[in-house]
Design a protein around this motif. Structure first.
Motif, PDB file in Angstrom:
ATOM      1  N   ARG A  41      39.971 -39.471  17.122  1.00 31.77           N
ATOM      2  CA  ARG A  41      38.608 -38.997  16.876  1.00 31.77           C
ATOM      3  C   ARG A  41      38.443 -37.563  17.385  1.00 31.77           C
ATOM      4  O   ARG A  41      37.862 -36.718  16.707  1.00 31.77           O
ATOM      5  CB  ARG A  41      37.592 -39.934  17.533  1.00 31.77           C
ATOM      6  CG  ARG A  41      36.150 -39.560  17.221  1.00 31.77           C
ATOM      7  CD  ARG A  41      35.151 -40.525  17.874  1.00 31.77           C
ATOM      8  NE  ARG A  41      33.801 -40.181  17.476  1.00 31.77           N
ATOM      9  CZ  ARG A  41      33.061 -40.891  16.630  1.00 31.77           C
ATOM     10  NH1 ARG A  41      33.528 -42.000  16.092  1.00 31.77           N
ATOM     11  NH2 ARG A  41      31.836 -40.494  16.321  1.00 31.77           N
ATOM     12  N   ALA A  42      38.970 -37.283  18.552  1.00 31.45           N
ATOM     13  CA  ALA A  42      38.826 -35.946  19.141  1.00 31.45           C
ATOM     14  C   ALA A  42      39.509 -34.885  18.278  1.00 31.45           C
ATOM     15  O   ALA A  42      38.941 -33.811  18.042  1.00 31.45           O
ATOM     16  CB  ALA A  42      39.398 -35.937  20.560  1.00 31.45           C
ATOM     17  N   ASN A  43      40.703 -35.171  17.791  1.00 31.25           N
ATOM     18  CA  ASN A  43      41.420 -34.198  16.952  1.00 31.25           C
ATOM     19  C   ASN A  43      40.721 -34.000  15.620  1.00 31.25           C
ATOM     20  O   ASN A  43      40.619 -32.872  15.120  1.00 31.25           O
ATOM     21  CB  ASN A  43      42.870 -34.629  16.733  1.00 31.25           C
ATOM     22  CG  ASN A  43      43.722 -34.456  17.970  1.00 31.25           C
ATOM     23  OD1 ASN A  43      43.324 -33.781  18.918  1.00 31.25           O
ATOM     24  ND2 ASN A  43      44.884 -35.079  17.973  1.00 31.25           N
ATOM     25  N   PHE A  44      40.263 -35.085  15.033  1.00 37.87           N
ATOM     26  CA  PHE A  44      39.566 -35.017  13.749  1.00 37.87           C
ATOM     27  C   PHE A  44      38.277 -34.201  13.910  1.00 37.87           C
ATOM     28  O   PHE A  44      37.970 -33.310  13.125  1.00 37.87           O
ATOM     29  CB  PHE A  44      39.254 -36.434  13.272  1.00 37.87           C
ATOM     30  CG  PHE A  44      39.113 -36.616  11.790  1.00 37.87           C
ATOM     31  CD1 PHE A  44      38.877 -35.562  10.931  1.00 37.87           C
ATOM     32  CD2 PHE A  44      39.195 -37.896  11.242  1.00 37.87           C
ATOM     33  CE1 PHE A  44      38.732 -35.751   9.567  1.00 37.87           C
ATOM     34  CE2 PHE A  44      39.053 -38.096   9.870  1.00 37.87           C
ATOM     35  CZ  PHE A  44      38.819 -37.019   9.042  1.00 37.87           C
ATOM     36  N   GLN A  45      37.535 -34.491  14.954  1.00 35.92           N
ATOM     37  CA  GLN A  45      36.273 -33.789  15.222  1.00 35.92           C
ATOM     38  C   GLN A  45      36.529 -32.301  15.454  1.00 35.92           C
ATOM     39  O   GLN A  45      35.808 -31.446  14.936  1.00 35.92           O
ATOM     40  CB  GLN A  45      35.575 -34.411  16.425  1.00 35.92           C
ATOM     41  CG  GLN A  45      34.237 -33.774  16.721  1.00 35.92           C
ATOM     42  CD  GLN A  45      33.438 -34.576  17.739  1.00 35.92           C
ATOM     43  OE1 GLN A  45      33.573 -35.787  17.838  1.00 35.92           O
ATOM     44  NE2 GLN A  45      32.610 -33.888  18.482  1.00 35.92           N
ATOM     45  N   ALA A  46      37.554 -31.973  16.216  1.00 34.76           N
ATOM     46  CA  ALA A  46      37.871 -30.568  16.503  1.00 34.76           C
ATOM     47  C   ALA A  46      38.215 -29.821  15.208  1.00 34.76           C
ATOM     48  O   ALA A  46      37.809 -28.669  15.029  1.00 34.76           O
ATOM     49  CB  ALA A  46      39.031 -30.483  17.492  1.00 34.76           C
ATOM     50  N   MET A  47      38.940 -30.479  14.301  1.00 35.84           N
ATOM     51  CA  MET A  47      39.287 -29.853  13.030  1.00 35.84           C
ATOM     52  C   MET A  47      38.033 -29.544  12.231  1.00 35.84           C
ATOM     53  O   MET A  47      37.868 -28.438  11.701  1.00 35.84           O
ATOM     54  CB  MET A  47      40.219 -30.764  12.228  1.00 35.84           C
ATOM     55  CG  MET A  47      40.683 -30.178  10.899  1.00 35.84           C
ATOM     56  SD  MET A  47      39.563 -30.353   9.465  1.00 35.84           S
ATOM     57  CE  MET A  47      39.473 -32.116   9.277  1.00 35.84           C
ATOM     58  N   LEU A  48      37.111 -30.507  12.147  1.00 39.03           N
ATOM     59  CA  LEU A  48      35.878 -30.284  11.389  1.00 39.03           C
ATOM     60  C   LEU A  48      35.027 -29.187  12.025  1.00 39.03           C
ATOM     61  O   LEU A  48      34.476 -28.340  11.320  1.00 39.03           O
ATOM     62  CB  LEU A  48      35.073 -31.582  11.281  1.00 39.03           C
ATOM     63  CG  LEU A  48      35.633 -32.641  10.334  1.00 39.03           C
ATOM     64  CD1 LEU A  48      34.821 -33.923  10.435  1.00 39.03           C
ATOM     65  CD2 LEU A  48      35.681 -32.137   8.907  1.00 39.03           C
ATOM     66  N   GLU A  49      34.925 -29.190  13.338  1.00 42.80           N
ATOM     67  CA  GLU A  49      34.145 -28.157  14.025  1.00 42.80           C
ATOM     68  C   GLU A  49      34.717 -26.773  13.753  1.00 42.80           C
ATOM     69  O   GLU A  49      33.978 -25.817  13.513  1.00 42.80           O
ATOM     70  CB  GLU A  49      34.101 -28.444  15.532  1.00 42.80           C
ATOM     71  CG  GLU A  49      33.229 -29.627  15.880  1.00 42.80           C
ATOM     72  CD  GLU A  49      33.292 -30.027  17.343  1.00 42.80           C
ATOM     73  OE1 GLU A  49      34.120 -29.450  18.110  1.00 42.80           O
ATOM     74  OE2 GLU A  49      32.528 -30.931  17.729  1.00 42.80           O
ATOM     75  N   LYS A  50      36.038 -26.669  13.771  1.00 39.92           N
ATOM     76  CA  LYS A  50      36.677 -25.373  13.500  1.00 39.92           C
ATOM     77  C   LYS A  50      36.375 -24.915  12.073  1.00 39.92           C
ATOM     78  O   LYS A  50      36.072 -23.743  11.844  1.00 39.92           O
ATOM     79  CB  LYS A  50      38.192 -25.470  13.708  1.00 39.92           C
ATOM     80  CG  LYS A  50      38.907 -24.165  13.417  1.00 39.92           C
ATOM     81  CD  LYS A  50      40.397 -24.266  13.583  1.00 39.92           C
ATOM     82  CE  LYS A  50      41.035 -22.932  13.235  1.00 39.92           C
ATOM     83  NZ  LYS A  50      42.485 -23.001  13.193  1.00 39.92           N
ATOM     84  N   GLN A  51      36.462 -25.823  11.106  1.00 39.22           N
ATOM     85  CA  GLN A  51      36.237 -25.450   9.708  1.00 39.22           C
ATOM     86  C   GLN A  51      34.813 -24.938   9.483  1.00 39.22           C
ATOM     87  O   GLN A  51      34.589 -24.062   8.661  1.00 39.22           O
ATOM     88  CB  GLN A  51      36.545 -26.625   8.774  1.00 39.22           C
ATOM     89  CG  GLN A  51      38.006 -27.025   8.749  1.00 39.22           C
ATOM     90  CD  GLN A  51      38.936 -25.880   8.423  1.00 39.22           C
ATOM     91  OE1 GLN A  51      38.747 -25.148   7.453  1.00 39.22           O
ATOM     92  NE2 GLN A  51      39.952 -25.696   9.254  1.00 39.22           N
ATOM     93  N   LEU A  52      33.846 -25.483  10.226  1.00 41.68           N
ATOM     94  CA  LEU A  52      32.462 -25.035  10.077  1.00 41.68           C
ATOM     95  C   LEU A  52      32.279 -23.575  10.511  1.00 41.68           C
ATOM     96  O   LEU A  52      31.328 -22.920  10.086  1.00 41.68           O
ATOM     97  CB  LEU A  52      31.517 -25.930  10.887  1.00 41.68           C
ATOM     98  CG  LEU A  52      31.252 -27.301  10.290  1.00 41.68           C
ATOM     99  CD1 LEU A  52      30.346 -28.110  11.213  1.00 41.68           C
ATOM    100  CD2 LEU A  52      30.643 -27.206   8.911  1.00 41.68           C
TER     101      LEU A  52
END
Length: 179
Positions: A41-52
């Motif tokens: 969850r943490a890695n997935f969330q970090a990826m989405l936050e970066k893309q934003l």
């Protein structure tokens, strides 16, 4: 029922995470995902936050939220983005009671302009698992062209599977959506 499509915001990330992290192994398999390839969850969330935080030219993924009557009920995203060329689209209604009501067609039609206009695409691709009937029907109804069925590992979260490759060209998009 009023439907709306909008860009993913930081506050939406937990909803997308809840969808993926609470999905049963059977549901993940039905859409071609391999539970053993799911990121934390943490890695997935970090990826989405970066893309934003990235410009459209820099994005590796771009997500939209689907709302019905003001409530988020699903998302669409693209990855494998080649700015001004192509991207690969994915479709997700989060709850089973929201599926099979025609909402997918409506949401996809409203999502397509975001992808073509913001990423300046020439071609939008979607390669759903061949055994996942709903997205294949949706893409046909929206106006995508069926290209081929073939065996592949379509993405980082998938197992090897037969997929149906559907494409919507910029010319077809212009004809279908700018009458």
């Amino acid at each position: 029922m009023e439907t709306k499509v909008r860009d993913l915001q930081f506050d939406d990330i937990s909803l997308v995470m809840d969808y993926w992290m609470s999905a049963s192994p059977e549901y993940l398999h039905s859409m071609g995902a391999d539970i053993h390839k799911m990121p934390s969850r943490a890695n997935f969330q970090a990826m989405l936050e970066k893309q934003l935080q990235l410009s459209f030219q820099e994005k590796k993924a771009y997500a939209l939220i689907w709302e019905c009557d003001g409530h988020p009920i699903g998302h669409s995203n693209v990855n494998l983005i080649h700015f001004e060329e192509s991207a690969t689209m994915h479709l997700h209604l989060w709850k089973s009671n929201q599926r099979r009501k025609g909402l997918g067609v409506e949401f996809v039609k409203k999502s397509i302009p975001f992808y073509f206009d913001n990423l300046r695409l020439e071609n939008l691709i979607c390669e759903p698992y061949a055994l996942n009937i709903a997205p294949n029907k949706t893409l046909k109804k929206v106006g995508f062209s069926f290209i081929k069925k073939y065996l592949t590992v379509p993405g980082s979260l998938n197992f090897e599977q037969e997929v149906n490759r559907w494409e919507l060209t910029k010319k077809a998009y212009s004809t279908l959506f700018h009458k």
